[in-house]
Design a protein around this motif. Structure first.
Motif, mmCIF file in Angstrom:
data_model
loop_
_atom_site.group_PDB
_atom_site.id
_atom_site.type_symbol
_atom_site.label_atom_id
_atom_site.label_comp_id
_atom_site.label_asym_id
_atom_site.label_seq_id
_atom_site.Cartn_x
_atom_site.Cartn_y
_atom_site.Cartn_z
ATOM 1 N N VAL A 174 0.867 -1.181 0.000
ATOM 2 C CA VAL A 174 0.000 0.000 0.000
ATOM 3 C C VAL A 174 0.909 1.237 0.000
ATOM 4 C CG1 VAL A 174 -1.890 1.186 1.186
ATOM 5 C CG2 VAL A 174 -1.657 -1.306 1.433
ATOM 6 N N PHE A 188 1.825 -4.599 -7.750
ATOM 7 C CA PHE A 188 0.403 -4.399 -7.436
ATOM 8 C C PHE A 188 0.182 -3.439 -6.256
ATOM 9 C CE2 PHE A 188 0.862 -8.800 -9.107
ATOM 10 C CZ PHE A 188 0.258 -8.589 -10.339
ATOM 11 N N VAL A 190 -1.190 -0.636 -4.100
ATOM 12 C CA VAL A 190 -2.536 -0.026 -4.117
ATOM 13 C C VAL A 190 -2.537 1.282 -3.335
ATOM 14 C CG1 VAL A 190 -3.701 -2.266 -4.354
ATOM 15 C CG2 VAL A 190 -3.406 -1.282 -2.079
ATOM 16 N N THR A 191 -3.532 2.113 -3.590
ATOM 17 C CA THR A 191 -3.628 3.395 -2.878
ATOM 18 C C THR A 191 -4.204 3.157 -1.479
ATOM 19 O OG1 THR A 191 -5.878 3.786 -3.647
ATOM 20 C CG2 THR A 191 -4.095 4.661 -5.032
ATOM 21 N N ASN A 194 -8.029 2.742 -1.653
ATOM 22 C CA ASN A 194 -8.500 1.394 -2.021
ATOM 23 C C ASN A 194 -8.294 0.407 -0.886
ATOM 24 O OD1 ASN A 194 -9.321 2.260 -4.486
ATOM 25 N ND2 ASN A 194 -7.564 1.489 -5.617
ATOM 26 N N PRO A 213 -4.227 -6.649 -2.664
ATOM 27 C CA PRO A 213 -5.078 -6.959 -3.795
ATOM 28 C C PRO A 213 -4.983 -8.459 -4.077
ATOM 29 C CG PRO A 213 -3.032 -5.979 -4.559
ATOM 30 C CD PRO A 213 -2.963 -5.985 -3.057
#
Ligand SMILES: NC(=O)c1ccc[n+]([C@@H]2O[C@H](COP(=O)([O-])OP(=O)(O)OC[C@H]3O[C@@H](n4cnc5c(N)ncnc54)[C@H](OP(=O)(O)O)[C@@H]3O)[C@@H](O)[C@H]2O)c1
Length: 240
Positions: A174, A188, A190-191, A194, A213
């Protein structure tokens, strides 16, 4: 300031990254107790539905006295954590190891002891571990071990607690100040938004495990099923 009739959620590590995102997400529909050490950041969070608590969770006495004014909680999210890597395996840094285990494991124990009595029957305990706990990863002697311990601890709490729903969170990468320091590719990524939506929805559904994810965590879970002799050369390749 708190609003009557809303559920109350306490979040540790609320001053940065995932915790800060969770405060934002939960304050739309819950009363929030946001915990951290950074006073300036805590004062910015304080306001609409959000009260703040400042304490160092590695200090047992501070944790024991931090929650005296809190009566009952619906949800406790133990999210605070630190990440440090051991760069040279031949020069094992025991102080670093102790720092990380203390902050991620022992301090979580302090919080569980102090907060479980505050959780209503039917309440929820959420513990943020990491997908790093699935497999041995390069340089993660301290971080990975701390998160593996946290996942184990959480699983036992799921078995033991009858009137509290326990959720284990296994995030992939993240985008936060914690990962900003990483000098390796993070697949992968993610923000925070999310990640926090996935956590919020999973907690609402009282899931036993939240992992995201999926295209990343399922791959790691698959590798974790294979013999270690197949994973080790891959891990060595990642190291190089
Ligand atoms: N980012 C990722 O890719 C990722 C992946 C998997 C798991 N996680 C886990 O998710 C959690 C949050 O990570 P993040 O990326 O949001 O990290 P972050 O941005 O570095 O935030 C860490 C938070 O923990 C708090 N904290 C650290 N030590 C503390 C202490 N001794 N006492 C009280 N609070 C303390 C910090 O508060 P102060 O600054 O106020 O001290 C800060 O709010 C961690 O447990 C991490 O291991 C993160």
């Amino acid at each position: 300031m708190t609003r009557d009739g809303l559920k109350k959620v306490l979040i540790t590590g609320a001053t940065s990254g995932i915790g800060e995102g969770l405060v934002d997400r939960y304050s739309k529909s819950h009363n929030v107790v946001a915990c951290g050490r950074n006073e300036e950041k805590l004062s910015k969070l304080s306001g609409n539905n959000v009260q703040t608590l400042k304490f160092d969770m590695t200090e047992k006495a501070q944790v024991a006295s931090a929650f005296v004014d809190i009566e009952q909680l619906d949800i406790v999210i133990l999210n605070a954590g630190v990440c440090e890597y051991i760069d040279d395996a031949r020069r094992f840094d025991a102080e670093l190891f102790e720092r990380v285990i203390h902050a991620n494991v022992i301090a979580t124990g302090y919080c569980i002891e102090a907060l479980l009595p505050k959780l209503k029957p039917g309440g929820q305990l959420v513990i943020v571990s990491s997908s790093a706990s699935f497999l041995p990863l390069p340089r993660a002697q301290a971080y990975g071990a701390s998160k593996a311990a946290l996942s184990y601890l959480t699983r036992v709490m799921q078995i033991e607690l009858e009137d509290i729903d326990v959720t284990l969170v296994h995030p992939g990468f993240v985008e936060t100040p914690l990962t900003d320091k990483n000098d390796f590719p993070m697949p992968f990524l993610v923000t925070v938004e999310n990640a926090c939506e996935a956590i919020f929805q999973g907690v609402e559904s009282r899931k036993k495990e939240i992992h995201f994810p999926k295209r990343f965590t399922l791959l790691l879970k698959l590798f974790a099923l294979l013999p270690f002799s197949l994973w080790m050369p891959l891990a060595k390749r990642i190291k190089r």
